[in-house]
Design a protein around this motif. Structure first.
Motif, PDB file in Angstrom:
ATOM      1  N   ALA A   1       0.844  -1.194   0.000  1.00  0.00           N
ATOM      2  CA  ALA A   1       0.000   0.000   0.000  1.00  0.00           C
ATOM      3  C   ALA A   1       0.874   1.237   0.000  1.00  0.00           C
ATOM      4  CB  ALA A   1      -0.919   0.010   1.221  1.00  0.00           C
ATOM      5  N   ALA A   2       0.344   2.312  -0.589  1.00  0.00           N
ATOM      6  CA  ALA A   2       1.077   3.580  -0.544  1.00  0.00           C
ATOM      7  C   ALA A   2       0.994   4.201   0.840  1.00  0.00           C
ATOM      8  CB  ALA A   2       0.532   4.538  -1.596  1.00  0.00           C
ATOM      9  N   ALA A   3      -0.099   3.921   1.585  1.00  0.00           N
ATOM     10  CA  ALA A   3      -0.250   4.506   2.919  1.00  0.00           C
ATOM     11  C   ALA A   3      -1.241   3.693   3.740  1.00  0.00           C
ATOM     12  CB  ALA A   3      -0.741   5.952   2.822  1.00  0.00           C
ATOM     13  N   LEU A   4      -1.000   3.660   5.048  1.00  0.00           N
ATOM     14  CA  LEU A   4      -1.960   3.122   6.012  1.00  0.00           C
ATOM     15  C   LEU A   4      -2.600   4.319   6.707  1.00  0.00           C
ATOM     16  CD1 LEU A   4      -3.229   0.720   7.541  1.00  0.00           C
ATOM     17  CD2 LEU A   4      -1.345   0.923   9.185  1.00  0.00           C
ATOM     18  N   ASP A   5      -3.899   4.516   6.469  1.00  0.00           N
ATOM     19  CA  ASP A   5      -4.595   5.669   7.020  1.00  0.00           C
ATOM     20  C   ASP A   5      -5.110   5.387   8.435  1.00  0.00           C
ATOM     21  OD1 ASP A   5      -3.982   7.075   4.768  1.00  0.00           O
ATOM     22  OD2 ASP A   5      -6.039   7.504   4.183  1.00  0.00           O
ATOM     23  N   GLU A   6      -5.824   6.376   9.002  1.00  0.00           N
ATOM     24  CA  GLU A   6      -6.176   6.326  10.414  1.00  0.00           C
ATOM     25  C   GLU A   6      -7.270   5.325  10.744  1.00  0.00           C
ATOM     26  OE1 GLU A   6      -7.295  10.266  11.496  1.00  0.00           O
ATOM     27  OE2 GLU A   6      -5.388  11.156  10.855  1.00  0.00           O
ATOM     28  N   ARG A   7      -8.393   5.365   9.982  1.00  0.00           N
ATOM     29  CA  ARG A   7      -9.570   4.608  10.401  1.00  0.00           C
ATOM     30  C   ARG A   7     -10.639   4.685   9.316  1.00  0.00           C
ATOM     31  NH1 ARG A   7     -13.309   8.577  11.769  1.00  0.00           N
ATOM     32  NH2 ARG A   7     -12.372  10.637  12.082  1.00  0.00           N
ATOM     33  N   LEU A   8     -11.771   4.022   9.604  1.00  0.00           N
ATOM     34  CA  LEU A   8     -12.973   4.160   8.785  1.00  0.00           C
ATOM     35  C   LEU A   8     -13.962   5.069   9.499  1.00  0.00           C
ATOM     36  CD1 LEU A   8     -13.634   0.462   7.690  1.00  0.00           C
ATOM     37  CD2 LEU A   8     -12.494   2.269   6.376  1.00  0.00           C
ATOM     38  N   ASP A   9     -14.741   5.830   8.711  1.00  0.00           N
ATOM     39  CA  ASP A   9     -15.804   6.616   9.333  1.00  0.00           C
ATOM     40  C   ASP A   9     -17.086   5.785   9.377  1.00  0.00           C
ATOM     41  OD1 ASP A   9     -16.988   6.687   6.809  1.00  0.00           O
ATOM     42  OD2 ASP A   9     -16.519   8.784   6.427  1.00  0.00           O
ATOM     43  N   ALA A  10     -18.181   6.384   9.794  1.00  0.00           N
ATOM     44  CA  ALA A  10     -19.438   5.655   9.973  1.00  0.00           C
ATOM     45  C   ALA A  10     -19.985   5.105   8.665  1.00  0.00           C
ATOM     46  CB  ALA A  10     -20.480   6.567  10.627  1.00  0.00           C
ATOM     47  N   ARG A  11     -19.590   5.695   7.538  1.00  0.00           N
ATOM     48  CA  ARG A  11     -20.057   5.220   6.232  1.00  0.00           C
ATOM     49  C   ARG A  11     -19.147   4.162   5.636  1.00  0.00           C
ATOM     50  NH1 ARG A  11     -20.180  10.230   2.525  1.00  0.00           N
ATOM     51  NH2 ARG A  11     -18.127  10.462   3.505  1.00  0.00           N
ATOM     52  N   GLY A  12     -18.060   3.828   6.331  1.00  0.00           N
ATOM     53  CA  GLY A  12     -17.111   2.863   5.794  1.00  0.00           C
ATOM     54  C   GLY A  12     -16.094   3.477   4.862  1.00  0.00           C
ATOM     55  N   TYR A  13     -15.953   4.826   4.887  1.00  0.00           N
ATOM     56  CA  TYR A  13     -14.955   5.511   4.078  1.00  0.00           C
ATOM     57  C   TYR A  13     -13.651   5.636   4.866  1.00  0.00           C
ATOM     58  CZ  TYR A  13     -18.074   6.933   0.280  1.00  0.00           C
ATOM     59  OH  TYR A  13     -18.902   6.943  -0.812  1.00  0.00           O
ATOM     60  N   ILE A  14     -12.539   5.538   4.145  1.00  0.00           N
ATOM     61  CA  ILE A  14     -11.229   5.665   4.776  1.00  0.00           C
ATOM     62  C   ILE A  14     -10.964   7.125   5.127  1.00  0.00           C
ATOM     63  CG2 ILE A  14      -8.749   5.327   4.458  1.00  0.00           C
ATOM     64  CD1 ILE A  14      -9.418   3.071   2.512  1.00  0.00           C
ATOM     65  N   VAL A  15     -10.428   7.359   6.318  1.00  0.00           N
ATOM     66  CA  VAL A  15     -10.085   8.697   6.818  1.00  0.00           C
ATOM     67  C   VAL A  15      -8.579   8.767   7.075  1.00  0.00           C
ATOM     68  CG1 VAL A  15     -10.480  10.364   8.679  1.00  0.00           C
ATOM     69  CG2 VAL A  15     -12.368   8.893   7.911  1.00  0.00           C
ATOM     70  N   PRO A  16      -7.841   9.758   6.528  1.00  0.00           N
ATOM     71  CA  PRO A  16      -8.334  10.862   5.691  1.00  0.00           C
ATOM     72  C   PRO A  16      -8.689  10.449   4.265  1.00  0.00           C
ATOM     73  CG  PRO A  16      -5.965  11.007   5.908  1.00  0.00           C
ATOM     74  CD  PRO A  16      -6.395   9.892   6.828  1.00  0.00           C
ATOM     75  N   GLY A  17      -8.126   9.354   3.784  1.00  0.00           N
ATOM     76  CA  GLY A  17      -8.538   8.798   2.511  1.00  0.00           C
ATOM     77  C   GLY A  17      -8.332   9.707   1.319  1.00  0.00           C
ATOM     78  N   LEU A  18      -9.101   9.419   0.259  1.00  0.00           N
ATOM     79  CA  LEU A  18      -9.044  10.250  -0.946  1.00  0.00           C
ATOM     80  C   LEU A  18     -10.409  10.322  -1.625  1.00  0.00           C
ATOM     81  CD1 LEU A  18      -8.940   7.817  -3.253  1.00  0.00           C
ATOM     82  CD2 LEU A  18      -6.518   7.855  -2.665  1.00  0.00           C
ATOM     83  N   GLY A  19     -11.459   9.991  -0.858  1.00  0.00           N
ATOM     84  CA  GLY A  19     -12.806  10.005  -1.424  1.00  0.00           C
ATOM     85  C   GLY A  19     -13.106   8.700  -2.139  1.00  0.00           C
ATOM     86  N   ASP A  20     -14.121   8.723  -2.989  1.00  0.00           N
ATOM     87  CA  ASP A  20     -14.477   7.544  -3.774  1.00  0.00           C
ATOM     88  C   ASP A  20     -13.576   7.503  -5.007  1.00  0.00           C
ATOM     89  OD1 ASP A  20     -15.841   5.995  -5.926  1.00  0.00           O
ATOM     90  OD2 ASP A  20     -17.357   5.698  -4.342  1.00  0.00           O
TER      91      ASP A  20
END
Length: 207
Positions: A179-198
């Motif tokens: 992976a290029a990065a391991l991010d912090e967590r998932l939000d309530a919608r299951g999106y990666i935070v900080p992520g990059l959106g859809d």
């Protein structure tokens, strides 16, 4: 096993990919460039064997891949963005497609298309999906590729969440993840935070 390359060029391109101001055309280009870097990193330890040949100057022996190039398997649709860069590295590799769509309420993925080459057992596979979020789609994709006969499966993504890494490791402990990065967590919608959106929406300019 999760591995994040120590690569300044990769970090630079990922930061530009995350920026909400990056338009669809630039997003696609960056995703392909990241796909090339991740593919090279993910396959850097493929088995080799010495081969004899001649240079324009003299005969020599040098290491080359001991087995056919791995199949590149794109998880649709966002995986197509990574696939473009992966094919630049391995233009002769066969390409597989797995169509998975995630229910936004249950976060469970359903399968709508499977196209895989018949010689996966001889080749192995590199599964490409920009996001490793809950891990459900990734685990399902890897299981499908294994069921088709592949051994030596690897998984490449742009950003991963700890939850997804844990699930993929739990269901497929033999599959290395790059992976290029391991991010912090998932939000309530299951999106990666900080992520990059859809990634699919941003790559193809759709919602």
């Amino acid at each position: 096993m999760l591995r994040i390359p120590d690569n300044s060029l990769l970090r630079h391109k990922l930061a530009r990919l995350r920026d909400r101001r990056t338009d669809s055309a630039a997003f696609r280009r960056l995703l392909a460039e990241i796909g090339a870097i991740l593919t090279a990193e993910a396959l850097a330890d493929l088995p080799e064997a010495p081969v004899a040949f001649e240079t324009p100057v003299q005969p020599m022996r040098a290491p080359m891949l001991a087995s056919p190039e791995p199949c590149l398997v794109a998880v649709l649709r966002a995986g197509l963005g990574l696939l473009e860069g992966a094919r630049a590295i391995l233009p002769e590799a066969p390409v597989g497609h797995l169509g998975l769509v995630r229910d936004e309420h249950t976060l469970v993925a359903s399968e709508y298309v499977v196209r895989l080459p018949r010689d996966l057992a001889e080749r192995g596979a590199l599964v490409l999906d920009p996001m490793l979020a809950t891990g459900g789609s990734a685990a399902q994709a890897v299981a499908r590729v294994k069921a088709a006969g592949a051994t030596g499966v690897r998984f490449a993504c742009v950003v991963a969440a700890p939850e997804g890494v844990a699930r993929l490791r739990g269901e497929h402990p033999d599959v290395p993840v790059i992976a290029a990065a391991l991010d912090e967590r998932l939000d309530a919608r299951g999106y990666i935070v900080p992520g990059l959106g859809d990634a699919g929406d941003r790559c193809f300019g759709t919602e």
